[in-house]
Design a protein around this motif. Structure first.
Motif, PDB file in Angstrom:
ATOM      1  N   UNK A 123      55.989  46.657  20.312  1.00 44.45           N
ATOM      2  CA  UNK A 123      56.134  45.204  20.440  1.00 44.45           C
ATOM      3  C   UNK A 123      57.485  44.721  19.921  1.00 44.45           C
ATOM      4  N   UNK A 124      58.219  43.983  20.769  1.00 43.43           N
ATOM      5  CA  UNK A 124      59.602  43.660  20.457  1.00 43.43           C
ATOM      6  C   UNK A 124      59.740  42.716  19.279  1.00 43.43           C
ATOM      7  N   UNK A 125      58.767  41.807  19.088  1.00 45.18           N
ATOM      8  CA  UNK A 125      58.904  40.888  17.953  1.00 45.18           C
ATOM      9  C   UNK A 125      58.711  41.624  16.625  1.00 45.18           C
ATOM     10  N   UNK A 126      57.858  42.634  16.609  1.00 42.25           N
ATOM     11  CA  UNK A 126      57.685  43.430  15.390  1.00 42.25           C
ATOM     12  C   UNK A 126      58.962  44.203  15.078  1.00 42.25           C
ATOM     13  N   UNK A 127      59.571  44.791  16.117  1.00 39.62           N
ATOM     14  CA  UNK A 127      60.789  45.580  15.921  1.00 39.62           C
ATOM     15  C   UNK A 127      61.915  44.708  15.385  1.00 39.62           C
ATOM     16  N   UNK A 128      62.042  43.502  15.934  1.00 35.52           N
ATOM     17  CA  UNK A 128      63.147  42.615  15.561  1.00 35.52           C
ATOM     18  C   UNK A 128      62.891  41.812  14.287  1.00 35.52           C
ATOM     19  N   UNK A 129      61.656  41.789  13.820  1.00 31.10           N
ATOM     20  CA  UNK A 129      61.303  40.983  12.645  1.00 31.10           C
ATOM     21  C   UNK A 129      60.511  41.830  11.654  1.00 31.10           C
ATOM     22  N   UNK A 130      61.153  42.389  10.695  1.00 26.04           N
ATOM     23  CA  UNK A 130      60.552  43.117   9.568  1.00 26.04           C
ATOM     24  C   UNK A 130      60.102  44.536   9.909  1.00 26.04           C
ATOM     25  N   UNK A 131      59.421  44.740  11.039  1.00 20.50           N
ATOM     26  CA  UNK A 131      58.796  46.009  11.396  1.00 20.50           C
ATOM     27  C   UNK A 131      57.924  46.483  10.237  1.00 20.50           C
ATOM     28  N   UNK A 132      58.220  47.619   9.631  1.00 20.78           N
ATOM     29  CA  UNK A 132      57.420  48.105   8.506  1.00 20.78           C
ATOM     30  C   UNK A 132      58.074  47.826   7.164  1.00 20.78           C
ATOM     31  N   UNK A 133      59.115  47.004   7.178  1.00 15.32           N
ATOM     32  CA  UNK A 133      59.739  46.594   5.926  1.00 15.32           C
ATOM     33  C   UNK A 133      60.806  47.525   5.398  1.00 15.32           C
ATOM     34  N   UNK A 134      61.328  48.437   6.238  1.00 17.84           N
ATOM     35  CA  UNK A 134      62.321  49.398   5.751  1.00 17.84           C
ATOM     36  C   UNK A 134      63.592  48.718   5.243  1.00 17.84           C
ATOM     37  N   UNK A 256      74.638  47.390   5.662  1.00 17.25           N
ATOM     38  CA  UNK A 256      75.892  48.031   5.254  1.00 17.25           C
ATOM     39  C   UNK A 256      75.772  48.705   3.896  1.00 17.25           C
ATOM     40  N   UNK A 257      74.618  48.579   3.256  1.00 11.79           N
ATOM     41  CA  UNK A 257      74.413  49.185   1.944  1.00 11.79           C
ATOM     42  C   UNK A 257      74.477  50.708   2.018  1.00 11.79           C
ATOM     43  N   UNK A 258      74.986  51.319   0.966  1.00 12.71           N
ATOM     44  CA  UNK A 258      74.954  52.771   0.904  1.00 12.71           C
ATOM     45  C   UNK A 258      73.526  53.290   0.900  1.00 12.71           C
ATOM     46  N   UNK A 259      72.591  52.501   0.410  1.00  9.28           N
ATOM     47  CA  UNK A 259      71.185  52.911   0.450  1.00  9.28           C
ATOM     48  C   UNK A 259      70.731  53.101   1.899  1.00  9.28           C
ATOM     49  N   UNK A 260      71.186  52.218   2.794  1.00 10.02           N
ATOM     50  CA  UNK A 260      70.859  52.382   4.214  1.00 10.02           C
ATOM     51  C   UNK A 260      71.502  53.645   4.763  1.00 10.02           C
ATOM     52  N   UNK A 261      72.740  53.920   4.368  1.00  9.03           N
ATOM     53  CA  UNK A 261      73.401  55.145   4.820  1.00  9.03           C
ATOM     54  C   UNK A 261      72.648  56.380   4.342  1.00  9.03           C
ATOM     55  N   UNK A 262      72.180  56.342   3.104  1.00  9.05           N
ATOM     56  CA  UNK A 262      71.394  57.457   2.571  1.00  9.05           C
ATOM     57  C   UNK A 262      70.116  57.631   3.385  1.00  9.05           C
ATOM     58  N   UNK A 263      69.426  56.524   3.681  1.00 12.94           N
ATOM     59  CA  UNK A 263      68.209  56.597   4.498  1.00 12.94           C
ATOM     60  C   UNK A 263      68.500  57.247   5.846  1.00 12.94           C
ATOM     61  N   UNK A 264      69.603  56.885   6.456  1.00 16.71           N
ATOM     62  CA  UNK A 264      69.916  57.392   7.791  1.00 16.71           C
ATOM     63  C   UNK A 264      70.346  58.856   7.791  1.00 16.71           C
ATOM     64  N   UNK A 265      70.920  59.336   6.683  1.00 21.20           N
ATOM     65  CA  UNK A 265      71.473  60.691   6.652  1.00 21.20           C
ATOM     66  C   UNK A 265      70.617  61.696   5.903  1.00 21.20           C
ATOM     67  N   UNK A 304      61.241  53.072  -4.386  1.00 17.81           N
ATOM     68  CA  UNK A 304      61.227  51.923  -3.480  1.00 17.81           C
ATOM     69  C   UNK A 304      61.412  52.346  -2.018  1.00 17.81           C
ATOM     70  N   UNK A 305      62.025  53.505  -1.803  1.00 20.92           N
ATOM     71  CA  UNK A 305      62.287  53.995  -0.442  1.00 20.92           C
ATOM     72  C   UNK A 305      61.281  55.052   0.010  1.00 20.92           C
ATOM     73  N   UNK A 306      60.246  55.270  -0.777  1.00 24.71           N
ATOM     74  CA  UNK A 306      59.301  56.365  -0.497  1.00 24.71           C
ATOM     75  C   UNK A 306      58.659  56.270   0.878  1.00 24.71           C
ATOM     76  N   UNK A 307      58.276  55.069   1.286  1.00 24.57           N
ATOM     77  CA  UNK A 307      57.677  54.894   2.608  1.00 24.57           C
ATOM     78  C   UNK A 307      58.743  54.741   3.683  1.00 24.57           C
ATOM     79  N   UNK A 308      59.865  54.133   3.325  1.00 19.39           N
ATOM     80  CA  UNK A 308      60.906  53.861   4.313  1.00 19.39           C
ATOM     81  C   UNK A 308      61.481  55.140   4.912  1.00 19.39           C
ATOM     82  N   UNK A 309      61.413  56.254   4.196  1.00 19.73           N
ATOM     83  CA  UNK A 309      61.997  57.493   4.708  1.00 19.73           C
ATOM     84  C   UNK A 309      61.275  58.013   5.938  1.00 19.73           C
ATOM     85  N   UNK A 310      60.036  57.608   6.160  1.00 22.06           N
ATOM     86  CA  UNK A 310      59.254  58.092   7.302  1.00 22.06           C
ATOM     87  C   UNK A 310      59.570  57.279   8.553  1.00 22.06           C
ATOM     88  N   UNK A 311      59.934  57.919   9.679  1.00 24.27           N
ATOM     89  CA  UNK A 311      60.297  57.189  10.895  1.00 24.27           C
ATOM     90  C   UNK A 311      59.140  56.366  11.453  1.00 24.27           C
TER      91      UNK A 311
END
Length: 629
Positions: A123-134, A256-265, A304-311
């Motif tokens: 669902x596009x509104x979920x994807x564009x608004x919060x999704x799972x809170x990552x 742009x946070x390094x935390x986001x970069x860490x999540x992605x890599x 704080x990132x424990x759940x966010x790491x899961x795709x």
């Protein structure tokens, strides 16, 4: 398809979705490997990689683009259209891996980023608004570190006694002091091997408790997932209890946070924990780097990132699988979705399947960072690249009038003009040449608009092949869904099978043995075609200091405008011989790269005079969102 095409959100609302628990099982994901977030979204646990560790990888395809207009040229839409074509029409095993949209563009200019028309992730509104809170988790972890930095400066100032500060940091509980795990990490860094707090000498105690932060060295910013230009420079510490601790700082946008970069890599929870601990946010008054673990907060950030790491697993309009995970911008960050999502998808599709992963903005930033940062970190090698091109953008590069979001297009873009298009093809040519430097075959996907003439489309496709593209194909997935991208999908399959072994893939520069300035100059010369690079005194001094401290700077992330190869967004086409100015540099030691701020690039966008939020509302009766694009 309907002759009068509905709005994207209406198409999404009309979709007949499968419950995500049933959907996951169709693609080899077991019930105990997902955590449900509502009916149509689930997180996939990283444990699936252990189960599939011996499974062969599929073919790895990156979708990138030419230098875009402010309207965007449809990379996510192309990614979804191709995925639907491969999976729903050509019966191939396929996964799309796209980034989670930031709320900055969603409520600003560009709108959402789940695809469009009949080529969408839903669902596009979920994807564009919060999704799972990552992204909220990224914000929380980032700002916890920011708060901890300033609190530590305050407490060290207010507590001149080393013993008193030690008593507070390591209090007696049940008659005994005990170091926490993160404290042991700091002691190890200091070369202190004692595990019993009672054994520390006064000097060891002082070194342990005193970070002695140099406030002028702090490079860590607070973040928020909103376009807000008034946070680009702020003063903190103005409360009466913080008197004397005022300092200037700034907000960046959360992605742009390094935390986001860490999540992605990151590749695992342990890898994430180690990367969080290595984050360098400043230095002490002796010039030594200070990390999140020195501050004692690396473990809490990882929690704080424990759940966010899961795709996040979702589906397309035509029921093909999609991972939506991580969301770094490509202009001010490294612009690619997560390594773990790609790895899981490659295992799930198997040897003959396809994984389409999207790299942000044009190939000069999105693809270059995909190769030199993401693939360097993951070890994965792409089988092919798709460049998304439009007649509209190439006419702009040929000298057409400015394209402004929210304003009608000039007739130069709505009427046939072969000369204008021909003049702008140099932009596509350079992107094709750049990707081929990495040893990757290129397929050009031409995203057709209703105002494009057959002659314009033919000219674009013919010239793209002349420039060295494996093929160039017109697509109509926005109006026709996957069926409109079938010819492009066939061309992509042919490109992948023409190069069954992707070991020809090569990075632009080596990880070791090349000075960091030379890596910067290599990107500027080989990708942007700059004549020279200049470093402002601040950047020059920081670079010298980081090299002296021995920072691991294997790769470089250029924070540069997405609207030109140069630092000047008004320089269209394929400029060359220009001077590329490096204004500042930031160490992203946890992510594993050095970020260079090029020209006037800002780390948080501002809102336009007519933001997208004017159109976004909710139906209070049905609860449905309206106006989201």
């Amino acid at each position: 398809m309907q002759s009068q095409q509905p709005r994207d959100i209406d198409i999404a609302h009309a979709a007949n979705l499968i419950k995500i628990s049933d959907f996951a099982s169709k693609f080899g994901i077991q019930e105990d490997e997902i955590d449900l977030y509502g009916k149509y979204c689930a997180k996939v646990n990283l444990g699936i990689l252990n189960r599939l560790k011996d499974a062969p990888d599929g073919r790895y395809v990156v979708v990138t683009g030419i230098t875009p207009t402010p309207l965007g040229e449809g990379k996510t839409t192309m990614t979804m259209g191709l995925t639907q074509a491969l999976g729903a029409h050509l019966d191939q095993r396929v996964f799309a891996c796209i980034r989670q949209p930031s709320q900055g563009p969603t409520f600003g200019i560009k709108g959402g980023a789940a695809g469009g028309g009949y080529a969408q992730a839903v669902p596009m509104e979920a994807i564009n608004l919060h999704l799972t809170g990552d992204i909220h988790a990224v914000t929380a972890a980032n700002n916890l570190l920011a708060a901890a930095i300033d609190a530590r400066i305050l407490h060290e100032k207010e507590t001149p006694s080393d013993q008193v500060l030690f008593d507070r940091l390591c209090p007696i509980k049940k008659g005994k002091r005990k170091f926490s795990a993160v404290m042991l990490r700091r002691l190890a860094k200091l070369g202190i091997t004692k595990a019993d707090p009672a054994e520390l000498t006064p000097d060891e105690m002082r070194r342990f408790v005193r970070l002695d932060v140099d406030p002028a060295s702090i490079s860590w910013s607070r973040v928020v997932d909103t376009n807000d230009r008034f946070l680009r420079k702020i003063t903190i510490g103005q409360g009466p209890q913080e008197h004397g601790l005022e300092r200037q700082t700034q907000f960046d946008i959360a992605v742009a946070s390094e935390v986001m970069a860490v999540l992605a890599l990151t590749t695992s929870l342990q890898d994430m924990r180690d990367r969080m601990g290595r984050i360098v946010w400043g230095q002490n008054r002796s010039g030594e780097p200070l990390t999140a673990d020195d501050l004692g907060v690396g473990g809490a950030m990882t929690v704080l990132m424990r759940e966010a790491i899961n795709p996040n697993l979702l589906q397309s309009l035509e029921r093909t699988p999609v991972f939506v995970h991580a969301g770094p911008f490509a202009n001010i960050a490294h612009g690619n979705s997560s390594v773990v999502a790609d790895r899981i998808a490659l295992k799930l599709v198997g040897q003959d399947g396809y994984v389409l992963t999207e790299a942000g903005f044009g190939a000069d930033i999105g693809f270059e960072k995909f190769a030199d940062i993401k693939c360097r970190a993951s070890g994965l090698r792409p089988s092919a690249a798709v460049i998304v091109a439009t007649v509209r953008a190439l006419k702009m590069h040929g000298g057409g009038p400015n394209v402004v979001a929210g304003q009608p297009l000039n007739e130069a873009y709505t009427r046939e003009n072969l000369d204008l298009l021909r003049a702008g093809l140099c932009n596509l040519q350079r992107h094709v040449e750049n990707i081929r430097k990495f040893g990757v075959p290129v397929v050009v996907g031409i995203n057709q608009f209703e105002t494009d003439s057959p002659a314009e489309l033919e000219l674009l496709a013919t010239q793209a092949r002349t420039f060295g593209a494996f093929d160039a194909v017109v697509t109509n997935h926005h109006s026709q869904g996957g069926a409109g991208a079938v010819p492009l999908a066939r061309a992509l399959m042919a490109a992948c099978t023409s190069r069954p072994d992707p070991h020809d893939f090569r990075l632009l520069y080596p990880s070791e043995g090349m000075p960091i300035k030379e890596k910067i100059e290599t990107i500027a010369r080989e990708i942007y075609r700059a004549g020279s690079v200049t470093f402002e005194p601040q950047a020059e001094a920081k670079l010298a200091h980081y090299m002296q401290m021995g920072f691991d700077m294997r790769c470089v992330c250029m924070a540069k405008t997405q609207y030109s190869f140069s630092a000047n967004p008004a320089a269209k086409g394929a400029p060359s011989g220009f001077v590329l100015p490096i204004r500042d540099v930031r160490p992203y030691a946890g992510a594993g790269f050095l970020t260079c701020l090029v020209g006037d690039m800002m780390m948080i966008p501002g809102l336009p005079s007519r933001p997208a939020f004017f159109d976004i509302d909710i139906d209070p009766v049905t609860g449905q969102i309206v106006g989201l694009n």
